[in-house]
Write a protein that holds these residues in place. Structure first.
Motif, PDB file in Angstrom:
ATOM      1  N   UNK A  39      33.024  39.577  -0.368  1.00 50.70           N
ATOM      2  CA  UNK A  39      33.108  40.366   0.968  1.00 50.70           C
ATOM      3  C   UNK A  39      32.384  39.473   1.945  1.00 50.70           C
ATOM      4  N   UNK A  40      31.205  39.186   1.697  1.00 51.42           N
ATOM      5  CA  UNK A  40      30.185  38.300   2.575  1.00 51.42           C
ATOM      6  C   UNK A  40      30.890  37.108   3.282  1.00 51.42           C
ATOM      7  N   UNK A  41      31.553  36.332   2.418  1.00 47.42           N
ATOM      8  CA  UNK A  41      32.246  35.139   2.898  1.00 47.42           C
ATOM      9  C   UNK A  41      33.110  35.566   4.007  1.00 47.42           C
ATOM     10  N   UNK A  42      33.949  36.727   3.787  1.00 48.12           N
ATOM     11  CA  UNK A  42      34.907  36.915   5.025  1.00 48.12           C
ATOM     12  C   UNK A  42      34.233  37.438   6.226  1.00 48.12           C
ATOM     13  N   UNK A  43      33.108  38.364   5.883  1.00 43.27           N
ATOM     14  CA  UNK A  43      32.355  38.691   7.104  1.00 43.27           C
ATOM     15  C   UNK A  43      31.665  37.593   7.897  1.00 43.27           C
ATOM     16  N   UNK A  44      31.140  36.761   7.284  1.00 45.87           N
ATOM     17  CA  UNK A  44      30.651  35.674   7.848  1.00 45.87           C
ATOM     18  C   UNK A  44      31.729  34.698   8.488  1.00 45.87           C
ATOM     19  N   UNK A  45      32.761  34.392   8.212  1.00 47.91           N
ATOM     20  CA  UNK A  45      33.848  33.736   8.664  1.00 47.91           C
ATOM     21  C   UNK A  45      34.603  34.238   9.819  1.00 47.91           C
ATOM     22  N   UNK A  46      34.713  35.797   9.931  1.00 46.36           N
ATOM     23  CA  UNK A  46      35.173  36.627  10.875  1.00 46.36           C
ATOM     24  C   UNK A  46      34.171  36.712  11.794  1.00 46.36           C
ATOM     25  N   UNK A  47      33.000  36.879  11.610  1.00 46.22           N
ATOM     26  CA  UNK A  47      31.755  36.988  12.709  1.00 46.22           C
ATOM     27  C   UNK A  47      32.022  35.649  13.557  1.00 46.22           C
ATOM     28  N   UNK A  48      32.164  34.445  13.017  1.00 42.23           N
ATOM     29  CA  UNK A  48      32.187  33.088  13.777  1.00 42.23           C
ATOM     30  C   UNK A  48      33.263  33.313  14.737  1.00 42.23           C
ATOM     31  N   UNK A  49      34.244  33.935  14.758  1.00 36.78           N
ATOM     32  CA  UNK A  49      35.386  33.799  15.534  1.00 36.78           C
ATOM     33  C   UNK A  49      35.358  34.895  16.700  1.00 36.78           C
ATOM     34  N   UNK A  50      36.347  34.878  17.591  1.00 34.91           N
ATOM     35  CA  UNK A  50      36.290  35.573  18.696  1.00 34.91           C
ATOM     36  C   UNK A  50      37.290  36.694  18.815  1.00 34.91           C
ATOM     37  N   UNK A  51      37.352  37.884  19.404  1.00 33.85           N
ATOM     38  CA  UNK A  51      38.424  38.670  19.532  1.00 33.85           C
ATOM     39  C   UNK A  51      39.671  37.841  20.204  1.00 33.85           C
ATOM     40  N   UNK A  52      40.912  37.905  19.634  1.00 27.75           N
ATOM     41  CA  UNK A  52      41.939  37.131  20.296  1.00 27.75           C
ATOM     42  C   UNK A  52      42.192  35.946  19.471  1.00 27.75           C
ATOM     43  N   UNK A  53      41.348  35.467  18.779  1.00 28.27           N
ATOM     44  CA  UNK A  53      41.528  34.333  17.689  1.00 28.27           C
ATOM     45  C   UNK A  53      42.719  34.841  16.739  1.00 28.27           C
ATOM     46  N   UNK A  54      43.431  33.965  16.286  1.00 24.76           N
ATOM     47  CA  UNK A  54      44.547  34.224  15.520  1.00 24.76           C
ATOM     48  C   UNK A  54      44.284  33.335  14.218  1.00 24.76           C
ATOM     49  N   UNK A  55      44.155  34.156  12.938  1.00 23.04           N
ATOM     50  CA  UNK A  55      43.715  33.499  11.627  1.00 23.04           C
ATOM     51  C   UNK A  55      44.893  33.802  10.726  1.00 23.04           C
ATOM     52  N   UNK A  56      44.907  33.115   9.660  1.00 25.27           N
ATOM     53  CA  UNK A  56      46.135  33.285   8.366  1.00 25.27           C
ATOM     54  C   UNK A  56      45.140  33.473   7.346  1.00 25.27           C
ATOM     55  N   UNK A  57      45.651  34.763   6.822  1.00 23.63           N
ATOM     56  CA  UNK A  57      44.897  35.439   5.470  1.00 23.63           C
ATOM     57  C   UNK A  57      45.810  35.313   4.434  1.00 23.63           C
ATOM     58  N   UNK A  58      45.117  34.803   3.130  1.00 20.80           N
ATOM     59  CA  UNK A  58      46.008  34.872   2.132  1.00 20.80           C
ATOM     60  C   UNK A  58      45.508  36.079   1.068  1.00 20.80           C
ATOM     61  N   UNK A  59      46.246  37.090   0.799  1.00 22.45           N
ATOM     62  CA  UNK A  59      45.774  38.142   0.141  1.00 22.45           C
ATOM     63  C   UNK A  59      46.348  38.169  -1.283  1.00 22.45           C
ATOM     64  N   UNK A  60      45.910  38.823  -2.189  1.00 21.40           N
ATOM     65  CA  UNK A  60      46.564  39.000  -3.384  1.00 21.40           C
ATOM     66  C   UNK A  60      46.747  40.587  -3.402  1.00 21.40           C
ATOM     67  N   UNK A  61      47.902  40.904  -3.827  1.00 18.47           N
ATOM     68  CA  UNK A  61      48.266  42.503  -3.811  1.00 18.47           C
ATOM     69  C   UNK A  61      49.503  42.462  -4.931  1.00 18.47           C
ATOM     70  N   UNK A  62      48.703  43.230  -5.995  1.00 17.11           N
ATOM     71  CA  UNK A  62      49.415  43.515  -7.023  1.00 17.11           C
ATOM     72  C   UNK A  62      50.133  42.269  -7.960  1.00 17.11           C
ATOM     73  N   UNK A  63      48.900  41.510  -7.807  1.00 12.86           N
ATOM     74  CA  UNK A  63      49.136  40.326  -8.731  1.00 12.86           C
ATOM     75  C   UNK A  63      49.943  39.046  -7.942  1.00 12.86           C
ATOM     76  N   UNK A  64      50.340  39.397  -6.793  1.00 13.79           N
ATOM     77  CA  UNK A  64      51.275  38.295  -6.053  1.00 13.79           C
ATOM     78  C   UNK A  64      50.489  38.106  -4.634  1.00 13.79           C
ATOM     79  N   UNK A  65      50.548  36.537  -4.459  1.00 11.52           N
ATOM     80  CA  UNK A  65      49.814  36.356  -3.172  1.00 11.52           C
ATOM     81  C   UNK A  65      50.743  36.245  -2.124  1.00 11.52           C
ATOM     82  N   UNK A  66      50.254  36.726  -0.776  1.00 18.42           N
ATOM     83  CA  UNK A  66      50.881  36.830   0.272  1.00 18.42           C
ATOM     84  C   UNK A  66      50.211  36.124   1.439  1.00 18.42           C
ATOM     85  N   UNK A  67      50.676  35.770   2.592  1.00 17.95           N
ATOM     86  CA  UNK A  67      50.049  35.554   3.614  1.00 17.95           C
ATOM     87  C   UNK A  67      50.369  36.166   4.953  1.00 17.95           C
ATOM     88  N   UNK A  68      49.378  36.534   5.611  1.00 13.84           N
ATOM     89  CA  UNK A  68      49.506  37.284   6.997  1.00 13.84           C
ATOM     90  C   UNK A  68      48.834  36.653   7.929  1.00 13.84           C
TER      91      UNK A  68
END
Length: 75
Positions: A39-68
């Motif tokens: 969680x700390x890695x995600x918090x630090x990465x998001x904090x370094x960005x600005x509102x309005x920035x677009x990012x790609x997140x890869x998440x694991x949901x029910x054993x499958x990876x999806x990108x958002x």
């Protein structure tokens, strides 16, 4: 199940995470292709960005990876 990553415990209605389709229980494993180990890695990465920035997140949901694509909202 992901062995590392940032667990999404809640998603606020009308938030950037909600708009992108993230759900409680998702585990964020990458942000813009960079591994997220905890969680700390995600918090630090998001904090370094600005509102309005677009990012790609890869998440694991029910054993499958999806990108958002997420446009960061105000903090």
């Amino acid at each position: 199940t992901a062995s590392a990553g940032a667990l999404v415990t809640r998603v606020e209605p009308d938030s950037a995470a909600s708009d992108a389709g993230l759900e409680p229980g998702d585990v964020v494993v990458e942000l813009d292709g960079e591994p997220i180990a905890a969680n700390q890695d995600l918090t630090e990465a998001i904090t370094a960005l600005a509102p309005g920035d677009q990012v790609s997140l890869t998440v694991e949901r029910q054993g499958r990876r999806r990108s958002f694509d997420v446009t960061l909202g105000p903090r």
